[in-house]
Design an enzyme around this catalytic site. Structure first.
Site, PDB file in Angstrom:
ATOM      1  N   GLY A 165       0.853  -1.195   0.000  1.00 45.63           N
ATOM      2  CA  GLY A 165       0.000   0.000   0.000  1.00 45.63           C
ATOM      3  C   GLY A 165       0.881   1.234   0.000  1.00 45.63           C
ATOM      4  N   ILE A 167       2.479   2.776   2.478  1.00 48.67           N
ATOM      5  CA  ILE A 167       3.724   2.633   3.253  1.00 48.67           C
ATOM      6  C   ILE A 167       4.623   1.594   2.589  1.00 48.67           C
ATOM      7  CG2 ILE A 167       4.710   2.036   5.513  1.00 48.67           C
ATOM      8  CD1 ILE A 167       2.052   2.938   6.776  1.00 48.67           C
ATOM      9  N   ARG A 244       0.984  -4.785  12.408  1.00 45.69           N
ATOM     10  CA  ARG A 244       0.286  -5.095  13.650  1.00 45.69           C
ATOM     11  C   ARG A 244       0.777  -6.444  14.156  1.00 45.69           C
ATOM     12  NH1 ARG A 244      -0.823  -0.509  13.819  1.00 45.69           N
ATOM     13  NH2 ARG A 244      -2.849   0.540  13.976  1.00 45.69           N
ATOM     14  N   ASP A 268       8.350  -3.978  15.639  1.00 43.38           N
ATOM     15  CA  ASP A 268       7.854  -2.737  16.253  1.00 43.38           C
ATOM     16  C   ASP A 268       6.468  -2.931  16.843  1.00 43.38           C
ATOM     17  OD1 ASP A 268       6.518   0.418  15.276  1.00 43.38           O
ATOM     18  OD2 ASP A 268       8.030   0.092  16.860  1.00 43.38           O
ATOM     19  N   GLU A 273       0.388  -5.728  23.037  1.00 46.77           N
ATOM     20  CA  GLU A 273       1.174  -4.555  23.487  1.00 46.77           C
ATOM     21  C   GLU A 273       0.580  -3.932  24.756  1.00 46.77           C
ATOM     22  OE1 GLU A 273       2.163  -3.424  18.809  1.00 46.77           O
ATOM     23  OE2 GLU A 273       1.309  -1.914  20.163  1.00 46.77           O
ATOM     24  N   HIS A 291       6.465   0.115  19.307  1.00 49.55           N
ATOM     25  CA  HIS A 291       5.420   0.671  18.427  1.00 49.55           C
ATOM     26  C   HIS A 291       5.666   2.154  18.177  1.00 49.55           C
ATOM     27  CE1 HIS A 291       0.974   0.127  17.049  1.00 49.55           C
ATOM     28  NE2 HIS A 291       1.560   1.070  16.335  1.00 49.55           N
TER      29      HIS A 291
HETATM   30  C1  8YV Z   1      -0.565   4.850  16.328  1.00 49.47           C
HETATM   31  C2  8YV Z   1      -0.401   3.375  14.463  1.00 49.47           C
HETATM   32  O1  8YV Z   1      -1.705   5.404  15.887  1.00 49.47           O
HETATM   33  O2  8YV Z   1      -0.983   4.812  12.729  1.00 49.47           O
HETATM   34  C3  8YV Z   1      -1.150   3.707  13.250  1.00 49.47           C
HETATM   35  O3  8YV Z   1      -1.931   2.846  12.791  1.00 49.47           O
HETATM   36  O4  8YV Z   1      -0.412   2.276  14.907  1.00 49.47           O
HETATM   37  C4  8YV Z   1       0.322   4.406  15.186  1.00 49.47           C
HETATM   38  O5  8YV Z   1       0.675   5.474  14.401  1.00 49.47           O
HETATM   39  C5  8YV Z   1       0.166   5.740  17.167  1.00 49.47           C
HETATM   40  O6  8YV Z   1       0.958   4.873  17.894  1.00 49.47           O
HETATM   41  C6  8YV Z   1      -0.648   6.629  18.055  1.00 49.47           C
HETATM   42  O7  8YV Z   1      -1.131   6.004  19.111  1.00 49.47           O
END
Ligand code: 8YV
Length: 325
Positions: A165, A167, A244, A268, A273, A291
């Protein structure tokens, strides 16, 4: 940290809008929300009576990429109109339940592509060149005893991207600068991008040296990277996960790292978590980060601007900036 201009932008004359914050939000984001809305910070986790008192008033939810917004919670909020996620991932949001009620859901795509891609490359270099181990080697004075054992070259190696995608494409562009060949697997082939496509993660894993996971989370990708995929990646292969924790079978990964079925991993994100299994903490062939894919001032500010902007647009009757697809 300067307070963003919009923080004081309380909507003129309208009664304050009640917003339920369901996550520990980045403080400047929370401050901005407090400057424009009536904030109920994680009240749903506290006293039932306190939550019952505000639940009928809540017109918006502010969440993060890690948040859980279930069908049950949505059902308790009769006035809910919009859920704004501070993050690109929204796998914790019951979007179907929201849609059934005509509740909008927004997220923060694009503004963090570079950041997450940079970390993916950073984790790949760190685990292959053993950078944290090298830092510890010097700090422990072991260099005085002799050179550190050799590591694994990254430039010119074969990269496989699971999920091409926004990223994923940013990672592929960076890998080109390392003269890496790039292949991928995804729900659909993307011929215009010019990378070799594999129909399955296992087939891709068998053809590469580094496998980077950057798919959305959720039921569709749960444990997509399992023991079979890790076996295919092989004893000289490395896994990187910036997506994830749910996408990788963590038990199978730990077994593969301990047995040498794969060479190493840069992680990460994790299944539960911020709890990271002790077995992973004990391994020397992994690099672990908490993360932090999007965790820079610049990117969190951009995410905050977008997440706030979506709420502001909704309550001003303007089109949303970035609704989920
Ligand atoms: C979190 C993320 O949102 O963008 C995402 O999907 O997992 C991270 O950017 C960020 O850790 C804020 O809590």
């Amino acid at each position: 940290m300067t307070t963003p201009a919009y923080a004081a932008a309380a909507l003129p004359t309208a009664p304050p809008v009640d917003v339920l914050v369901v996550a520990r939000l980045w403080p400047p984001m929370l401050a901005a929300l407090q400057g424009a809305f009536r904030i109920h910070d994680r009240v749903h986790l506290g006293e039932a009576s306190a939550f019952a008192a505000i639940a009928p008033l809540v017109r918006a939810i502010a969440a993060s990429g890690e948040s859980k917004v279930s069908r049950e919670l949505i059902a308790k909020l009769p006035s809910l109109e919009v859920i704004s996620v501070f993050g690109v991932g929204y796998d914790g949001i019951d979007v179907a339940a929201a849609r059934e009620r005509g509740i909008a859901v927004t997220h923060t795509p694009n503004v963090l592509n570079d950041e997450v891609a940079d970390l993916a490359i950073g984790l790949m270099l760190s685990v292959a060149r053993r950078l944290p181990q090298a830092d510890r080697y010097v700090r422990a004075g072991r260099w005085l005893e002799g050179p550190m054992p050799l590591a694994r070259k990254v430039s010119g190696a074969r990269l496989g991207i699971v999920g091409l995608g926004r990223i994923g494409a940013a990672i592929a562009r960076r890998a080109a600068a390392f003269d890496m060949s790039v292949a991928y697997t995804a729900r659909h082939e993307k011929p215009t991008l010019g990378y070799r496509y594999f129909a399955s993660a296992a087939a891709l894993a068998a053809a590469v040296d580094f496998l980077v996971v950057v798919t959305p989370g959720g039921a569709g990708t749960r444990k997509l990277i399992d023991a079979e995929v890790l076996r295919a990646l092989g004893k000289d292969g490395y896994l990187v996960n910036v997506a994830r924790g749910s996408v990788v079978d963590e038990f199978a990964l730990i077994e593969a790292l301990k047995s040498g079925a794969i060479a190493g991993a840069g992680l990460d994100v994790f299944e539960n978590e911020p709890n990271v299994p002790a077995e992973l903490l004990a391994l020397d062939n992994v690099v672990l980060t908490p993360h932090v894919g999007s965790a820079t001032w610049q990117t969190r500010q951009a995410m905050s601007d977008l997440a706030f902007g979506n709420l502001e647009a909704h309550f001003a009757g303007r089109p949303l900036l970035s609704p989920v697809p």
